[in-house]
Design a protein around this motif. Structure first.
Motif, PDB file in Angstrom:
ATOM      1  N   ALA A 131       0.825  -1.200   0.000  1.00  0.00           N
ATOM      2  CA  ALA A 131       0.000   0.000   0.000  1.00  0.00           C
ATOM      3  C   ALA A 131       0.861   1.252   0.000  1.00  0.00           C
ATOM      4  CB  ALA A 131      -0.939  -0.007   1.209  1.00  0.00           C
ATOM      5  N   VAL A 132       1.717   1.406   1.005  1.00  0.00           N
ATOM      6  CA  VAL A 132       2.423   2.682   1.134  1.00  0.00           C
ATOM      7  C   VAL A 132       3.488   2.875   0.059  1.00  0.00           C
ATOM      8  CG1 VAL A 132       1.957   2.874   3.606  1.00  0.00           C
ATOM      9  CG2 VAL A 132       4.084   1.867   2.840  1.00  0.00           C
ATOM     10  N   THR A 133       4.157   1.800  -0.331  1.00  0.00           N
ATOM     11  CA  THR A 133       5.127   1.993  -1.418  1.00  0.00           C
ATOM     12  C   THR A 133       4.389   2.323  -2.705  1.00  0.00           C
ATOM     13  OG1 THR A 133       5.113  -0.380  -1.838  1.00  0.00           O
ATOM     14  CG2 THR A 133       6.902   0.473  -0.466  1.00  0.00           C
ATOM     15  N   GLY A 134       3.181   1.788  -2.850  1.00  0.00           N
ATOM     16  CA  GLY A 134       2.385   2.103  -4.032  1.00  0.00           C
ATOM     17  C   GLY A 134       2.134   3.600  -4.160  1.00  0.00           C
ATOM     18  N   TYR A 135       1.751   4.236  -3.073  1.00  0.00           N
ATOM     19  CA  TYR A 135       1.465   5.679  -3.166  1.00  0.00           C
ATOM     20  C   TYR A 135       2.710   6.433  -3.597  1.00  0.00           C
ATOM     21  CZ  TYR A 135      -2.033   3.900   0.139  1.00  0.00           C
ATOM     22  OH  TYR A 135      -2.986   3.149   0.763  1.00  0.00           O
ATOM     23  N   LEU A 136       3.859   5.986  -3.066  1.00  0.00           N
ATOM     24  CA  LEU A 136       5.102   6.681  -3.402  1.00  0.00           C
ATOM     25  C   LEU A 136       5.368   6.657  -4.899  1.00  0.00           C
ATOM     26  CD1 LEU A 136       7.620   5.571  -0.635  1.00  0.00           C
ATOM     27  CD2 LEU A 136       6.615   7.814  -0.963  1.00  0.00           C
ATOM     28  N   ILE A 137       5.061   5.515  -5.542  1.00  0.00           N
ATOM     29  CA  ILE A 137       5.327   5.442  -6.976  1.00  0.00           C
ATOM     30  C   ILE A 137       4.071   5.723  -7.790  1.00  0.00           C
ATOM     31  CG2 ILE A 137       7.328   3.931  -6.770  1.00  0.00           C
ATOM     32  CD1 ILE A 137       5.591   1.567  -7.386  1.00  0.00           C
ATOM     33  N   GLY A 138       3.023   6.190  -7.143  1.00  0.00           N
ATOM     34  CA  GLY A 138       1.858   6.657  -7.895  1.00  0.00           C
ATOM     35  C   GLY A 138       0.785   5.616  -8.134  1.00  0.00           C
ATOM     36  N   ILE A 139       0.732   4.573  -7.298  1.00  0.00           N
ATOM     37  CA  ILE A 139      -0.331   3.584  -7.440  1.00  0.00           C
ATOM     38  C   ILE A 139      -1.382   3.845  -6.373  1.00  0.00           C
ATOM     39  CG2 ILE A 139      -0.917   1.132  -7.339  1.00  0.00           C
ATOM     40  CD1 ILE A 139       1.936   0.507  -8.143  1.00  0.00           C
ATOM     41  N   THR A 140      -2.585   4.153  -6.782  1.00  0.00           N
ATOM     42  CA  THR A 140      -3.660   4.372  -5.813  1.00  0.00           C
ATOM     43  C   THR A 140      -4.997   4.318  -6.528  1.00  0.00           C
ATOM     44  OG1 THR A 140      -4.694   5.983  -4.327  1.00  0.00           O
ATOM     45  CG2 THR A 140      -3.337   6.864  -6.082  1.00  0.00           C
ATOM     46  N   GLN A 141      -6.020   3.854  -5.770  1.00  0.00           N
ATOM     47  CA  GLN A 141      -7.375   3.843  -6.332  1.00  0.00           C
ATOM     48  C   GLN A 141      -8.130   5.098  -5.943  1.00  0.00           C
ATOM     49  OE1 GLN A 141      -8.845   0.115  -4.689  1.00  0.00           O
ATOM     50  NE2 GLN A 141      -9.135  -0.721  -6.725  1.00  0.00           N
ATOM     51  N   SER A 142      -7.551   5.917  -5.071  1.00  0.00           N
ATOM     52  CA  SER A 142      -8.121   7.176  -4.612  1.00  0.00           C
ATOM     53  C   SER A 142      -9.262   7.016  -3.618  1.00  0.00           C
ATOM     54  CB  SER A 142      -8.598   8.058  -5.773  1.00  0.00           C
ATOM     55  OG  SER A 142      -9.911   7.727  -6.152  1.00  0.00           O
ATOM     56  N   LYS A 143      -9.703   5.788  -3.378  1.00  0.00           N
ATOM     57  CA  LYS A 143     -10.792   5.618  -2.413  1.00  0.00           C
ATOM     58  C   LYS A 143     -10.210   5.737  -1.015  1.00  0.00           C
ATOM     59  CE  LYS A 143     -14.269   3.124  -4.786  1.00  0.00           C
ATOM     60  NZ  LYS A 143     -15.488   2.599  -4.232  1.00  0.00           N
ATOM     61  N   GLU A 144     -10.676   6.723  -0.253  1.00  0.00           N
ATOM     62  CA  GLU A 144     -10.048   6.970   1.041  1.00  0.00           C
ATOM     63  C   GLU A 144     -10.091   5.743   1.941  1.00  0.00           C
ATOM     64  OE1 GLU A 144     -10.252  10.907   3.271  1.00  0.00           O
ATOM     65  OE2 GLU A 144     -11.668  11.213   1.616  1.00  0.00           O
ATOM     66  N   TYR A 145      -8.951   5.422   2.512  1.00  0.00           N
ATOM     67  CA  TYR A 145      -8.733   4.279   3.401  1.00  0.00           C
ATOM     68  C   TYR A 145      -8.823   2.949   2.660  1.00  0.00           C
ATOM     69  CZ  TYR A 145      -9.952   8.184   6.357  1.00  0.00           C
ATOM     70  OH  TYR A 145     -10.040   9.441   6.905  1.00  0.00           O
ATOM     71  N   ALA A 146      -8.988   3.002   1.327  1.00  0.00           N
ATOM     72  CA  ALA A 146      -8.995   1.758   0.550  1.00  0.00           C
ATOM     73  C   ALA A 146      -8.157   1.983  -0.695  1.00  0.00           C
ATOM     74  CB  ALA A 146     -10.428   1.361   0.171  1.00  0.00           C
ATOM     75  N   GLU A 147      -7.107   2.796  -0.569  1.00  0.00           N
ATOM     76  CA  GLU A 147      -6.355   3.223  -1.741  1.00  0.00           C
ATOM     77  C   GLU A 147      -5.600   2.111  -2.464  1.00  0.00           C
ATOM     78  OE1 GLU A 147      -6.146   4.757   1.233  1.00  0.00           O
ATOM     79  OE2 GLU A 147      -6.370   6.919   1.036  1.00  0.00           O
ATOM     80  N   PRO A 148      -5.148   1.054  -1.791  1.00  0.00           N
ATOM     81  CA  PRO A 148      -4.354   0.056  -2.506  1.00  0.00           C
ATOM     82  C   PRO A 148      -5.088  -0.500  -3.716  1.00  0.00           C
ATOM     83  CG  PRO A 148      -4.225  -0.338  -0.166  1.00  0.00           C
ATOM     84  CD  PRO A 148      -5.241   0.745  -0.365  1.00  0.00           C
ATOM     85  N   GLU A 149      -4.311  -0.905  -4.720  1.00  0.00           N
ATOM     86  CA  GLU A 149      -4.905  -1.372  -5.975  1.00  0.00           C
ATOM     87  C   GLU A 149      -5.348  -2.830  -5.897  1.00  0.00           C
ATOM     88  OE1 GLU A 149      -6.140  -0.672  -8.687  1.00  0.00           O
ATOM     89  OE2 GLU A 149      -5.663   1.428  -9.135  1.00  0.00           O
ATOM     90  N   TRP A 150      -5.951  -3.273  -6.973  1.00  0.00           N
ATOM     91  CA  TRP A 150      -6.673  -4.546  -6.992  1.00  0.00           C
ATOM     92  C   TRP A 150      -5.892  -5.749  -6.493  1.00  0.00           C
ATOM     93  CZ3 TRP A 150      -4.774  -8.306 -10.354  1.00  0.00           C
ATOM     94  CH2 TRP A 150      -3.861  -7.856 -11.320  1.00  0.00           C
TER      95      TRP A 150
END
Ligand code: HEM
Ligand code: HEM
Ligand SMILES: [Ca+2]
Ligand SMILES: [Ca+2]
Ligand SMILES: [Cu+2]
Lengths: 293, 551, 244
Positions: B171-190
């Motif tokens: 989850a957190v490394t994803g945000y750093l490299i621009g991976i997110t679903q934008s859903k608050e508190y559920a941002e990690p991708e599929w």
């Protein structure tokens, strides 16, 4: 089943169970709790009866009060507009000079203009309307398109180089990029333009250079900026002899203006801001300029 | 770690690690032109690390059969340490972004260090990293103690812990490299979402299996809450994350829902992430550690029942209070308000039940910082739920929504309630699990307590002020009947509050660092044979004596 | 009641089933009817879908977490309508997978920002907000102008959206790459098709000021410039407070 004990401190009995040392008292639920629980349910049920609340397949219960947020806000907006109409009607009807002469009305203009300008115009022209690189200062009494209320109003309505059919159109050609002038001609004219606002110059440019520059200017630039370089409000060409600069008055910035050309874009506000408010903005901007030193 | 597992368990663990590594290879290959490729490598690395660990300890002697006479505490210890690491990281990021809101250029050149990417690192890191690991660790502890049974095997606790942290890291490394679903508190991708489902099902099964082995006829309240936490979070997670990836080699997916339906699903999830992650699970903690530390019986079993079912039933309805006056139909908003009102009652029942439990133990609250952490947590729980129900009233929400008032409410809950109860629980647990007579320095526990309290107050008051100021400035009308302030006017007014908040956060963060140091030093002191409080021993399985003849 | 519970709490499966039953009701009652009650989403026959470039821009908006500071939802409140424009309708985000209504306004609402400022301003502002708004606390995104936009996978993006019910045509899907390029390169041959497929009102400009390359800045600015302009529904509706 465990043995029920009595807690010596509260006097209540336990449930007889123990989990790793944790026990529970079988204390009755205080009546206050029931009272609050019931009260909150009664409140909710009442609310459901009064307001839109429960879905029913393809529709929902509308509630006895017939409340509808969308109608509510429309009514609020309508009421607010009517309340303001005491003075907005006069803004609509009277001409600029009459409004400017009326201190009471100008107070409304100033009050209203502050947020209107702050939310729509300040992004480009700054909170105090002093502009910034590429965005004109609106209180310095120098106008690209004229400083009469009508001219300012028109600029706001149609914009400059905007998509509005009546938009003002301004274009400073890209003399260098488009190959219309060679490098020497450009440096000459830049030196000349620079000297216009810096009488006596900074000593770096030679007299020959300035003379050559003046020739280039007369041949190419005077059409828009005027033979004297004082600009023209018909085509929005700035005065080059004063110390007001849209894009900067140092030689490097002037060089960029001449080489790359310029085409400022001021959006049209006709479909976004009502006529009354545009009139208020015009008055507000002119008033800011008037009260500035 | 490995030495706690039997040979069979080691073999299964090896198999899982290799499978994880293989998944990593597949993702890395399929997504070599996509950010998902980086995550593929990360997953591969995780799988390889697991494989390496297991192989290194593979030939260690098997755990002695006597282990079955004691609780399985090793994963709990590791969970506590990981939780504290997440706390330090995520609170530092929280304070960093807080300073960024006062001084926006306090960042590095790269895209990764901008507010929009760091903020979800803070929220995910703190809720899922810090909170989640604390929940897993304490639930492992509580379910064993209140069942008087050891966890059924040695592998699944490790799998849950490691798998869950893999999810957090993705989850957190994803945000750093621009991976997110934008859903608050559920941002990690599929793919991370799917992985979490696997971990979560294991967690649930582990919980049920432990309960099935229990020696107490009745299931204790804490376990009701943990069950609700696990089950409802699973339901929310699965529905809100339904999405279609654009391809298996891409991190990008599109949510199944759109527009107004998506908004409702998102806040049905979002609110109940608060309810079942940050509330139900933490009430499980409160209901065990507070009576245990105070050595008092729970005040009322009946209030526990009403509180629990009230919370479980009412909470689910209230997500729409995040969408007042929006394009969400008004009828749903009405349900949101009314259920938020009713919800206050069971919430306060739960808080009151905890505080009344302290009857006869208030002198301990005065003297014992650990118990004080728990007590303050219960008070802040009451405060946050009261504020929440208040904010859910539509006219109040018309002012508070979109402003820092929400942030004040959030941190009254998360700092005052969630963090405090975790710290209380950890200060209770650490000496016991590491078999020390007490924490390394009780004085530092006091220091932590006061830093945490001071930090919380500064933070919350600063944000109340800024939020209400903001909300009022946005709707203030002048005598002419037009808006008095522009948006940027309100922005300028926020500056001093943003500095105050960042300072309050810093105090809280320093407190956490003090706590981490204290825990670390406790771990390093020489163990004594007896912990502070002896647990009831595990009862042997009646059907299967621990030591069979000839074994 | 307490007696029943006293029995129930002896069965872990019973508790689990009870929890799931009790905790499902609210969601079902509140979510399912949003698909069946027709008034939920207004009619907006003139609404168009995002062009591939705008969709790519939207994904950058998501990636950078702009939604953490900006809402795209003007509420039905007098002050919001007077500040930001007609309140948002459900129809306006009906093709948004996921929606970006937001929950915090550290910066202003963006639901109607499309066309409010020039492309040049948007580019300068994103490059460094404090160049144009000295008071701003928004982060700078200078790398957007430096980064070329990835457009090769856009057909897959459109196809996925189509599968989810967004009315993209097969032609739109097939031409996604060319359309993305053409929209930011007004003099290129690809520019023609964009208007044909997405309507004459579509902005076709070098959004970042440089027609030679299609950058992430082009995409993000194209997206910002379409916000609130996919349909006129909100302005048409008498009650939304749209100016006449
Ligand atoms: C060192 C202490 C902390 C600091 C300085 C801090 C700072 C922040 C900041 C600056 C934000 C962004 C607010 C905004 O967008 O305007 C935030 C959001 C948030 N933080 Fe913290 N935080 C801290 C501790 C915590 C803890 C311990 C938790 C949870 C256990 C937490 C949970 C959250 C949540 C849930 C949000 C999102 C709020 C929302 O969406 O409205 N924070 N925090
Ligand atoms: C009776 C209980 C509660 C109710 C009715 C409630 C209600 C609310 C309301 C009305 C909002 C503001 C929504 C908005 O305007 O955007 C909110 C936000 C929030 N609350 Fe509560 N609250 C409760 C308890 C708690 C507790 C105990 C926590 C614990 C940490 C918490 C954490 C949050 C968070 C994280 C948000 C921010 C959501 C976001 O916008 O990202 N709440 N809550
Ligand atoms: Ca997700
Ligand atoms: Ca370009
Ligand atoms: Cu909520």
């Amino acid at each position: 089943m465990g043995v029920i004990e009595r807690d010596p401190y509260t006097g209540h009995g336990t449930t007889g169970h123990e989990w790793n040392g944790v026990k529970e008292l079988n204390t009755a639920v205080p009546w206050l709790v029931w009272a609050f629980l019931i009260a909150s349910v009664v409140f909710s049920v009442t609310w459901w009866i009064l307001m839109p609340a429960w879905p029913l397949g393809t529709t929902y219960t509308k509630g006895l009060l017939g409340d509808d947020v969308r109608k509510d806000v429309a009514a609020h907006l309508q009421a607010a507009q009517e309340e303001r109409s005491v003075w907005t009607q006069r803004i609509d009807k009277e001409d600029f000079a009459a409004i400017q002469a009326d201190p009471a009305l100008m107070k409304d203009v100033r009050e209203t203009g502050h947020a209107l300008f702050g939310d729509n115009c300040a992004a480009c022209h700054g909170l105090k309307a002093t502009g910034g690189p590429g965005y004109p200062d609106l209180i310095d009494k120098k106008w690209l398109w004229g400083g009469t209320p009508d001219a300012v109003f028109e600029t706001i309505r149609a914009g400059v180089n905007s998509e509005h059919p009546d938009s003002r159109v301004s274009q400073m050609p890209a003399w260098g990029k488009d190959g219309m002038l060679d490098h020497t001609a450009i440096t000459d004219v830049v030196a000349y333009v620079h000297s216009l606002s810096h009488p006596g110059g900074d000593g770096k440019e030679s007299a020959d250079e300035l003379a050559a520059g003046q020739k280039v200017f007369a041949d190419n630039c005077a059409a828009c900026h005027g033979a004297d370089g004082k600009g023209s409000t018909d085509v929005g060409a700035p005065d080059l002899t004063d110390d007001f600069w849209l894009y900067g008055g140092d030689e490097a910035s002037i060089y960029d203006s001449v080489y790359d050309g310029r085409q400022g874009h001021m959006p049209t506000w006709e479909s976004r801001i009502s006529e009354t408010d545009r009139k208020i903005l015009t008055l507000y901007v002119l008033d800011l300029g008037r009260s500035s030193p | 770690m490995i030495s706690t597992m039997t040979i069979t368990e080691r073999q299964i663990a090896l198999l899982i690690s290799v499978l994880v590594a293989l998944c990593g290879i597949v993702l890395a290959a399929a997504g070599r032109h996509d950010p998902i490729g980086t995550h593929g490598l990360l997953i591969l690395l995780a799988g390889l690390a697991g494989t390496f660990f297991i192989l290194r300890g593979y030939y260690d002697p098997e755990p002695a059969p006597e282990r079955l006479t004691s609780y399985f505490d090793d994963p709990i210890k590791v969970g506590i340490v990981i939780s504290m690491i997440w706390a330090l990281v995520a609170m530092s990021v929280g304070d960093w972004v807080a300073w960024q809101l006062a001084y926006p250029d306090l960042r590095f050149d790269g895209a990764w260090s901008s507010f929009g990417r760091l903020r979800p690192i803070h929220t995910t890191g703190i809720i899922f990293g810090f909170g989640g690991n604390a929940l897993i660790a304490t639930s492992f502890h509580i379910m064993q103690r209140t069942s008087r049974a050891r966890m059924p095997d040695q592998l699944s606790p490790w799998f849950v812990l490691a798998g869950y942290n893999l999810f957090c890291v993705l989850a957190v490394t994803g945000y750093l490299i621009g991976i997110t679903q934008s859903k608050e508190y559920a941002e990690p991708e599929w793919y991370a979402d799917i992985w979490l489902v696997i971990v979560w099902v294991t967690y649930f099964v582990l919980y049920l299996r432990t309960l099935a082995r229990r020696k107490e006829p009745h299931i204790y309240v804490s376990n009701w809450y943990f069950l609700a936490f696990i089950l409802v979070v699973a339901m929310l997670h699965i529905v809100n994350n339904l999405a279609l990836p654009i391809s298996l080699g891409s991190s990008k997916s599109y949510s199944l829902f759109s527009g107004v339906q998506d908004a409702m699903v998102q806040w049905w999830y979002g609110h109940n992430a608060v309810a079942f992650f940050l509330t139900a699970g933490f009430l499980g903690m409160l209901y065990y550690y507070l009576p245990k530390r105070a050595a008092r019986p729970i005040y009322s079993y009946r209030m526990s029942i009403i509180g629990f079912w009230g919370i479980t039933f009412f909470y689910i309805w209230v997500g729409s209070h995040h969408l007042h006056y929006t394009a969400l139909p008004q009828w749903v908003q009405t349900l949101g308000v009314t259920f938020s009102m009713m919800l206050l009652i069971p919430s306060w029942i739960a808080a009151a039940n905890a505080l009344l439990t302290l009857n006869g133990a208030w002198h301990k609250v005065r003297d014992d910082a650990t118990l004080r952490f728990m007590t303050v947590a219960a008070v802040f729980y009451g405060l946050a739920t009261f504020e929440g129900s208040f904010l859910a009233i539509r006219p109040v929400n018309s002012l508070s929504h979109y402003t820092d008032w929400t942030v004040a409410h959030v941190h009254a809950g998360t700092l005052g309630w969630n963090s405090m109860i975790v710290f209380g629980a950890f200060y209770y647990l650490v000496p016991q699990l590491w078999k020390r007579p007490r924490m390394y320095s009780p004085a530092l526990v006091e220091v932590h307590f006061w830093l945490a309290i001071a930090g919380t107050f500064v933070y919350v008051f600063a944000m109340w002020n800024s939020g209400i100021t903001q909300g009022l400035m946005w709707r203030t009308y002048n005598d002419s009947g037009t808006l008095a302030y522009s948006f940027v006017d309100s922005l300028i007014a926020m500056h001093p509050y943003y500095i105050a908040r960042a300072f309050g956060g810093l105090l809280f963060l320093i407190g956490t660092a003090v706590g981490a140091y204290n825990i670390w030093m406790t771990m390093r002191t020489v163990p004594t044979v007896i912990g502070t409080q002896a647990d009831r021993p595990v009862m042997p399985e009646p059907s299967r004596p621990i030591l069979q003849a000839g074994e | 009641m307490f007696k029943t519970h006293y029995k129930l709490e002896r069965y872990s499966i019973g508790l689990a089933i009870g929890i799931i039953a009790v905790a499902s009701i609210g969601g079902i009652v509140e979510i399912a009817p949003l698909f069946t009650i027709h008034q939920t989403v207004e009619k907006a026959p003139d609404m168009r879908v995002y062009t591939p470039l705008e969709l790519a821009g939207r994904n950058i908006y998501i990636r950078e977490g702009c939604y953490a500071c900006h809402s795209q939802m003007i509420r039905t409140l007098r002050d919001e309508v007077e500040r930001y424009g007609p309140y948002s309708l459900a129809a306006e985000s009906q093709y948004d997978h996921p929606m970006l209504w937001g929950s915090k306004r550290t910066g202003p609402d963006l639901a109607r920002v499309g066309g409010k400022y020039s492309d040049q301003w948007q580019t300068e502002h994103l490059n460094n907000p404090r160049d144009v708004v000295p008071e701003s606390i928004m982060p700078a995104y200078p790398f957007l102008t430096r980064t070329e936009l990835r457009i090769d996978d856009l057909p897959k993006h459109l196809a996925t959206q189509k599968e989810l019910g967004v009315p993209y045509t097969d032609e739109m899907v097939a031409n996604a790459v060319g359309d993305a390029y053409g929209q930011a390169a007004p003099d290129s041959p690809q520019a023609e098709g964009v208007k044909a497929r997405y309507g004459d009102a579509t902005d076709i400009r070098a959004f970042d000021g440089n027609a030679a390359t299609v950058t992430e800045m082009d995409a993000l600015v194209a997206y910002l410039q379409i916000l609130g302009r996919l349909t006129d529904a909100a302005h048409k509706q008498e009650v939304t407070g749209g100016i006449k």
